[in-house]
Design an enzyme around this catalytic site. Structure first.
Site, PDB file in Angstrom:
ATOM      1  N   ARG A 209       0.949  -1.354  -0.027  1.00  0.00           N
ATOM      2  CA  ARG A 209       0.072   0.175  -0.221  1.00  0.00           C
ATOM      3  C   ARG A 209       1.060   1.241   0.056  1.00  0.00           C
ATOM      4  O   ARG A 209       1.953   1.662   1.115  1.00  0.00           O
ATOM      5  CB  ARG A 209      -0.727  -0.044   1.093  1.00  0.00           C
ATOM      6  CG  ARG A 209      -2.251  -0.602   0.803  1.00  0.00           C
ATOM      7  CD  ARG A 209      -3.140  -0.709   0.736  1.00  0.00           C
ATOM      8  NE  ARG A 209      -4.447  -1.851  -0.166  1.00  0.00           N
ATOM      9  CZ  ARG A 209      -4.210  -2.615  -0.649  1.00  0.00           C
ATOM     10  NH1 ARG A 209      -2.982  -2.509  -1.892  1.00  0.00           N
ATOM     11  NH2 ARG A 209      -5.175  -3.209  -0.884  1.00  0.00           N
TER      12      ARG A 209
ATOM     13  N   GLU B 198       4.372  12.910  -6.972  1.00  0.00           N
ATOM     14  CA  GLU B 198       5.596  12.972  -6.612  1.00  0.00           C
ATOM     15  C   GLU B 198       6.221  11.883  -6.656  1.00  0.00           C
ATOM     16  O   GLU B 198       7.392  12.870  -6.275  1.00  0.00           O
ATOM     17  CB  GLU B 198       5.181  13.836  -5.384  1.00  0.00           C
ATOM     18  CG  GLU B 198       4.437  13.103  -3.958  1.00  0.00           C
ATOM     19  CD  GLU B 198       4.458  12.539  -2.883  1.00  0.00           C
ATOM     20  OE1 GLU B 198       4.948  14.204  -1.921  1.00  0.00           O
ATOM     21  OE2 GLU B 198       3.678  12.211  -2.027  1.00  0.00           O
TER      22      GLU B 198
ATOM     23  N   HIS C 217       0.895  -0.376 -11.071  1.00  0.00           N
ATOM     24  CA  HIS C 217      -0.082  -1.267  -9.756  1.00  0.00           C
ATOM     25  C   HIS C 217      -0.754  -2.509 -10.878  1.00  0.00           C
ATOM     26  O   HIS C 217      -2.020  -2.725 -11.028  1.00  0.00           O
ATOM     27  CB  HIS C 217      -1.715  -0.605  -9.866  1.00  0.00           C
ATOM     28  CG  HIS C 217      -2.423  -0.683  -8.903  1.00  0.00           C
ATOM     29  ND1 HIS C 217      -3.436  -0.899  -8.175  1.00  0.00           N
ATOM     30  CD2 HIS C 217      -1.783  -2.075  -7.670  1.00  0.00           C
ATOM     31  CE1 HIS C 217      -3.946  -1.991  -6.544  1.00  0.00           C
ATOM     32  NE2 HIS C 217      -3.227  -2.585  -6.172  1.00  0.00           N
TER      33      HIS C 217
END
Length: 393
Positions: free
Chosen positions: A230, A259, A271
């Site tokens: 996560r 960022e 992902h």
């Protein structure tokens, strides 16, 4: 009885066949279905239809589901732990190997070359990408569940010294972890000793920012951090500082934010850790099996908001109750049954936090009496949802 299921995010159709013939998928009743099967669909701003009884997440994480809201509405939320574990394991092992040899930067550099003398340019420039082998290096695995245990075992097989930290490791996972993996009791031992650290824990208030300024301060220079769990397990501000000072050699993550992009020594994947054809099929199969079992029998497997509940259905009728976990609730349930002169064949009640789930098997064939009992339960202030399931008798 035909149950209605609404799917989101292109659930594998072969896996959905596990639901069987008594389930209508994305049909006429999909605006008020019995169950959802989802992947990454964000449900936090969704109003749940009144008929919705279950949500199955085809994957392990459930951050896209408002668990408290679902529980209050009497909706059982399932996930599919372990279904994509092998896919994520392979992704992490690949990340370790790629970072050790800096293959990603090397490939990007090679693709910038032009001219007839590309082979000469490659030979002249390849020294900048001389890496290291992983054999003999120390890997720290934080979280030894379905994914972490596999990584620990396979990393040891390719010659790494593996440290494992998980104060909550299940008995099932513990049996599958090689005795060569060094179990540590304090996460600080991972930070202080390991060349590579990979994390595989859920995001909670306790685990948020596991990798913070204090954690980075305990690490040796040149540590590689891998995060396929996560995004918020890592404090990005502290990470940037650790990269600047050389404590972190490379950060590899499967969770991109603006960022993190186009930063030196940071590799962002989109992902895809659990996104293999095999994993998507496994997740769809497990989610479908969980929904089918729950809808047909009321039994619960792999719920994140209610306890696992298994009891063979042999009685003529079964009533399942989702109720508030208040004193004397089981006694009140039993009293309600006796007041309509019905015999209880089996009763199972387990709680999880402020709520509980009850399976009530009744040795009764008179539907009128059963209906009276259901009405009594539905009138109770502490019972949130009542389901009547007909047995095979």
């Amino acid at each position: 009885m035909v149950f209605s299921v609404k799917t989101f995010n292109n659930i594998n159709q072969l896996g959905l066949k596990e639901l069987g013939n008594d389930f209508q998928i994305d049909g006429d009743r999909s605006d008020n279905p019995d169950a959802y099967i989802i992947r990454s669909q964000n449900l936090h701003d969704v109003s749940f239809p009144k008929n919705l009884k279950a949500i199955a997440r085809a994957g392990a994480g459930t951050n896209n589901i408002p668990i408290d809201k679902a529980t209050e509405a009497g909706i059982v939320v399932f996930n599919t732990p372990g279904a994509n574990a092998n896919a994520v394991k392979e992704a992490v092992i690949a990340a370790i190997l790629m970072s050790a040899r800096d293959y990603i930067s090397a490939a990007a550099w090679a693709n910038t070359l032009k001219g007839d003398d590309v082979p000469k340019q490659i030979e002249a420039g390849k020294k900048q990408f001389a890496g290291t082998e992983v054999r003999g290096k120390k890997l720290g695995v934080i979280g030894l569940g379905a994914i972490g245990s596999r990584i620990a075992n396979d990393a040891r097989r390719i010659g790494m010294t593996v440290y494992g930290y998980d104060p909550y490791v299940s008995i099932e996972a513990a049996w599958n972890i090689s005795h060569h993996v060094r179990r540590v009791r304090d996460i600080k031992e991972i930070f202080a000793n390991c060349d590579y650290i990979t994390v595989h824990v859920p995001l909670t208030d306790d685990t948020k920012n596991t990798f913070n300024a204090s954690a980075f301060a305990q690490m040796q220079k040149g540590t590689t951090i891998i995060n396929f769990a996560r995004a918020d397990l890592v404090d990005n501000t502290a990470l940037f500082e650790a990269i600047e000072t050389g404590v972190v050699k490379r950060y590899i993550t499967d969770f991109g934010t603006e960022e993190l992009l186009n930063k030196d020594k940071i590799t962002v994947f989109p992902h895809v850790g659990g996104s293999t054809a095999e994993a998507e099929l496994n997740c769809a199969i497990m989610a479908s099996q969980e929904i089918r079992q729950f809808m047909e029998t009321g039994e619960i497997t792999h719920s994140v908001n209610f306890p696992n509940m298994h009891q063979a259905l042999t009685a003529p009728y079964r009533i399942t109750l989702i109720n508030r976990n208040v004193p004397n609730i089981v006694a009140k349930i039993s009293t309600a049954v006796s007041e309509v002169n019905i015999n209880i064949a089996n009763i199972l009640n387990r709680s999880k936090g402020d709520y509980a789930y009850t399976i009530l098997d009744l040795d009764e064939t008179d539907h009128t009496k059963i209906k009276t009992l259901v009405d009594a339960f539905e009138a109770s202030d502490n019972i949130i949802r009542v389901r009547l399931i007909k047995g095979n008798k």
